[in-house]
Design a protein around this motif. Structure first.
Motif, PDB file in Angstrom:
ATOM      1  N   ARG A 133     -28.008  22.181   2.664  1.00 10.64           N
ATOM      2  CA  ARG A 133     -29.159  22.448   1.569  1.00 10.64           C
ATOM      3  C   ARG A 133     -29.783  23.673   1.633  1.00 10.64           C
ATOM      4  O   ARG A 133     -30.080  24.614   0.499  1.00 10.64           O
ATOM      5  CB  ARG A 133     -30.115  21.345   1.730  1.00 10.64           C
ATOM      6  CG  ARG A 133     -29.550  19.895   1.411  1.00 10.64           C
ATOM      7  CD  ARG A 133     -30.773  18.815   1.457  1.00 10.64           C
ATOM      8  NE  ARG A 133     -31.515  19.088   0.372  1.00 10.64           N
ATOM      9  CZ  ARG A 133     -32.568  19.919   0.252  1.00 10.64           C
ATOM     10  NH1 ARG A 133     -33.319  20.351   1.158  1.00 10.64           N
ATOM     11  NH2 ARG A 133     -33.338  20.008  -1.152  1.00 10.64           N
ATOM     12  N   LEU A 184     -27.180  22.016  -5.503  1.00  9.33           N
ATOM     13  CA  LEU A 184     -28.273  21.398  -4.832  1.00  9.33           C
ATOM     14  C   LEU A 184     -28.809  20.009  -5.188  1.00  9.33           C
ATOM     15  O   LEU A 184     -28.962  18.930  -4.560  1.00  9.33           O
ATOM     16  CB  LEU A 184     -29.344  22.223  -4.390  1.00  9.33           C
ATOM     17  CG  LEU A 184     -30.478  21.742  -3.656  1.00  9.33           C
ATOM     18  CD1 LEU A 184     -30.026  21.549  -2.307  1.00  9.33           C
ATOM     19  CD2 LEU A 184     -31.904  22.874  -3.852  1.00  9.33           C
ATOM     20  N   ASP A 205     -28.711  16.312  -3.316  1.00 10.55           N
ATOM     21  CA  ASP A 205     -29.789  15.324  -3.352  1.00 10.55           C
ATOM     22  C   ASP A 205     -29.754  14.179  -3.980  1.00 10.55           C
ATOM     23  O   ASP A 205     -30.256  13.069  -3.375  1.00 10.55           O
ATOM     24  CB  ASP A 205     -31.288  16.176  -3.989  1.00 10.55           C
ATOM     25  CG  ASP A 205     -31.266  17.525  -2.913  1.00 10.55           C
ATOM     26  OD1 ASP A 205     -31.053  17.386  -1.957  1.00 10.55           O
ATOM     27  OD2 ASP A 205     -32.052  18.098  -3.530  1.00 10.55           O
TER      28      ASP A 205
END
Length: 368
Positions: A260, A272, A276
């Motif tokens: 990340r 990213l 997530d």
């Protein structure tokens, strides 16, 4: 001391690995139990029909058979066997390759599913002109059936169309027509088909099974995609920027935190966001639960005939863990499975040497 023959070794491996299958109840009378067992453990041999030079080495095929694999899924590129897209000479050449592949695989003791694999030229036609697409599919299956009729119907199966790229209502109507056409050509052959939307497990509940009882239903599984397709081959794909993502995906895992941070520093916002969204991972059982519920409702047999992890970017231990998790779940549900694929980016063997990855094979077979 006498050494056991290759045939004896293969038979012994198959017997040992079929013990669990015997505990599975018969799901449908129309699909004989021996055919479900034949479809229980397999691998895709992608690329073989498009280019015979990409055929897996006989030594690799023999090693897979001795280890206990029972099934080879043989993708046949639709664009190569449809008269709209290929000359008769080219179609005949590809059909000869199908015939030669069947001879080889059946001699080694494999069952084979012939998969009409939709392609870049067929897919737009399928969306824009369904009637013309049906003509092409029937033409392709008319040709393939002439090859398949030479072989035992309990060893060679017909997969109608890989990952139909049309809406669910269109495919639901078409699949009945296409299945009926193929059934007239191959009266005893087990058919294989599945839903739209990349044949995802969560698309199966929207698919009504055929009246034909001799059908196995196929789903594909690559979730979470950010894990299975990390280090994607397309540099314009956000997943190309994801590497080293472990499985399971947990926010407190240092490897996840490091990735990340890297994606944030490199301003790879889409990648990213994918990481997530997949954190924490739902778990293989949750991803596949819709298919299990569909099976409970309709009592029809299921196979996961595509699943795998790109080797380029995934941590090896995580890849093995994910593969083992998928096949373990499949065994629990009495589903067959067919790994994608043999010798390319997801492969069970090295693309250059043909050397088998025995740890990956053990993970699939549940013998690690």
């Amino acid at each position: 001391m006498l050494r056991p023959s290759i045939t004896a070794i293969i038979v012994a491996a198959s017997v040992l690995l079929s013990v669990a299958a015997r505990a599975c109840p018969s799901l449908i009378e129309g699909v004989p139990a021996d055919r479900l067992e034949a479809l229980s453990r397999g691998v895709n041999a992608d690329g073989w029909i498009a280019d015979p030079r990409s055929a897996p080495p006989r030594s690799l095929l023999l090693a897979l058979r001795k280890a206990g694999l029972t099934h080879i899924r043989l993708p046949v590129p639709a664009d190569d066997v449809m008269p709209r897209f290929a000359s008769k000479l080219d179609i005949d050449r590809h059909l000869q390759t199908v015939d030669a592949a069947l001879k080889t695989l059946l001699q080694l003791g494999f069952a084979v599913s012939i998969d009409l694999h939709s392609g870049e030229r067929f897919n737009p036609l399928h969306k824009d002109d369904p009637a013309a697409a049906m003509i092409e599919m029937k033409s392709a299956w008319g040709e393939l059936a002439t090859i398949m009729q030479r072989y035992p119907s309990d060893r060679v199966f017909a997969e109608l169309l890989n990952e139909p790229e049309v809406d669910a209502a269109q495919w639901q109507s078409e699949v009945r027509d296409l299945a009926g056409f193929i059934r007239n050509l191959l009266p005893q052959t087990t058919l294989i088909t599945g839903p739209v939307n990349w044949q995802r497990a969560d698309s199966l509940p929207g698919f009504t099974p055929l009246d034909d009882p001799n059908v196995v239903y196929a789903i594909h599984f690559y979730d979470p995609m950010v894990f299975t397709h990390q280090a994607h081959w397309d540099q314009n794909e956000p997943l190309h920027d994801v590497t080293g993502l472990p499985y399971p995906i947990r926010a407190d895992d240092p490897r996840v935190q490091q990735l990340r941070a890297q994606l944030t520093a490199q301003n790879h916002r889409e990648a990213l966001a994918m990481v997530d969204r997949a954190t924490p991972d739902r778990g293989i059982d949750k991803w596949l639960a819709p298919a299990a519920a569909w099976q409970q409702k309709y009592s029809r047999p299921i196979i996961i005939n595509e699943f795998g992890v790109l080797k380029a970017g995934a941590p090896r231990d995580s890849r093995l863990r994910w593969l083992a998790g998928v096949t373990d779940y499949a065994r629990q549900q009495c589903w067959g499975w067919t790994h994608w694929e043999m010798m390319q980016g997801f492969g069970l063997a090295d693309a250059v040497t043909g050397k088998l990855d025995r740890e990956a094979l053990k993970a699939l077979l549940g013998t690690r």
